[in-house]
Design an enzyme around this catalytic site. Sequence first.
Site, PDB file in Angstrom:
ATOM      1  N   ASP A 222       0.710  -1.022  -0.042  1.00  0.00           N
ATOM      2  CA  ASP A 222      -0.053  -0.081   0.254  1.00  0.00           C
ATOM      3  C   ASP A 222       1.043   1.182   0.008  1.00  0.00           C
ATOM      4  O   ASP A 222       1.414   1.871   0.865  1.00  0.00           O
ATOM      5  CB  ASP A 222      -0.963  -0.117   1.138  1.00  0.00           C
ATOM      6  CG  ASP A 222      -1.987   1.174   1.234  1.00  0.00           C
ATOM      7  OD1 ASP A 222      -1.745   2.083   0.514  1.00  0.00           O
ATOM      8  OD2 ASP A 222      -3.080   0.888   1.815  1.00  0.00           O
TER       9      ASP A 222
ATOM     10  N   ILE B  78      -0.530   9.340   8.694  1.00  0.00           N
ATOM     11  CA  ILE B  78      -1.154   8.357   9.635  1.00  0.00           C
ATOM     12  C   ILE B  78      -1.205   6.966   9.159  1.00  0.00           C
ATOM     13  O   ILE B  78      -0.445   6.720   8.312  1.00  0.00           O
ATOM     14  CB  ILE B  78      -2.937   8.527   9.474  1.00  0.00           C
ATOM     15  CG1 ILE B  78      -3.266   8.302   8.203  1.00  0.00           C
ATOM     16  CG2 ILE B  78      -3.151   9.975  10.024  1.00  0.00           C
ATOM     17  CD1 ILE B  78      -4.780   8.469   8.035  1.00  0.00           C
TER      18      ILE B  78
ATOM     19  N   GLY C 210      -4.928   2.118   7.893  1.00  0.00           N
ATOM     20  CA  GLY C 210      -6.311   1.256   8.388  1.00  0.00           C
ATOM     21  C   GLY C 210      -5.854  -0.275   8.521  1.00  0.00           C
ATOM     22  O   GLY C 210      -6.286  -0.951   9.443  1.00  0.00           O
TER      23      GLY C 210
END
Length: 286
Positions: free
Chosen positions: A188, A208, A211
């Site tokens: 990713d 961040i 997920g």
Amino acid sequence: MPIDVTAATGAQPREGSIGWTRKDVILYHLGLGAGIPPTDADELRYTYEKNLHVLPTFAAVAGFKAGGDLASLPGIDVDLRAVLHGGQEVVLHGPLPPEATDIGVRSRVADVWDKGKAAVIVLETSAALPDGTPLYDSRSEIFVRGEGGFGGERGPSTKIDVPERDADHVVEVSTRPDQALLYRLSGDWNPLHADPDFAKAAGFDTPILHGLCSYGVTLKAVVDTVLGGDVARVTRYRTKFAGIFFPGETMRVRVWDEGGTLHVRASSVERDDAVVLSDTVVEYAS
């Protein structure tokens, strides 16, 4: 409109094959923070090729490119800065092997939901062994800010309330400041998780954590704490990404055991228990 719902959902499913090696699996586990302490037998099952176990969440990484990048899908033209992972589910038909070749995959855009200020693109992928035996099914919900309001269906509610009692298990997992940089090597490459300028343009002070990394970190904690380290007991794992998590924070994982079903909630210790994963269920075999 950047999302043409008819073109996206009406396109023929994409078919292909994927495979992986023990190195891919070990790298994925290291990206979740496995291997601490490095000589611990419980950690070596994730980081050493001898008797290597595979966390079910590896399915989301193994099939990450099976459906193609969002921009390559028919009817979809979105800005990556507006994209967040909304939810994820994996259903296991058997344990994932530590090495595999010629795993057949079939992917499609199953739905596009209208949430008003955002759209949710639902991607479904199924995978099977070379002899046709089902291996896993996965479902990703991709949240695209600013693309709603087109008059479509809102989609079903996925609200799951945790039991009204103290959690049966609480475990805290430390993450590293560089965790996103290592995790992204599993496939990713969204710059939201590495590039400070890109993150600021997307509305975040700093990059961040993925997920799907939080998804994997949480399941590892559940497997190690509740299921005796036996990854093969997991049959289904679903979550909603309810909030962001920053690399270097501590993940607090609460688990309520309802006998065959675990209700789970993950939050950030440093940010006053801000919820990261909600509406989370792990189904397991006895």
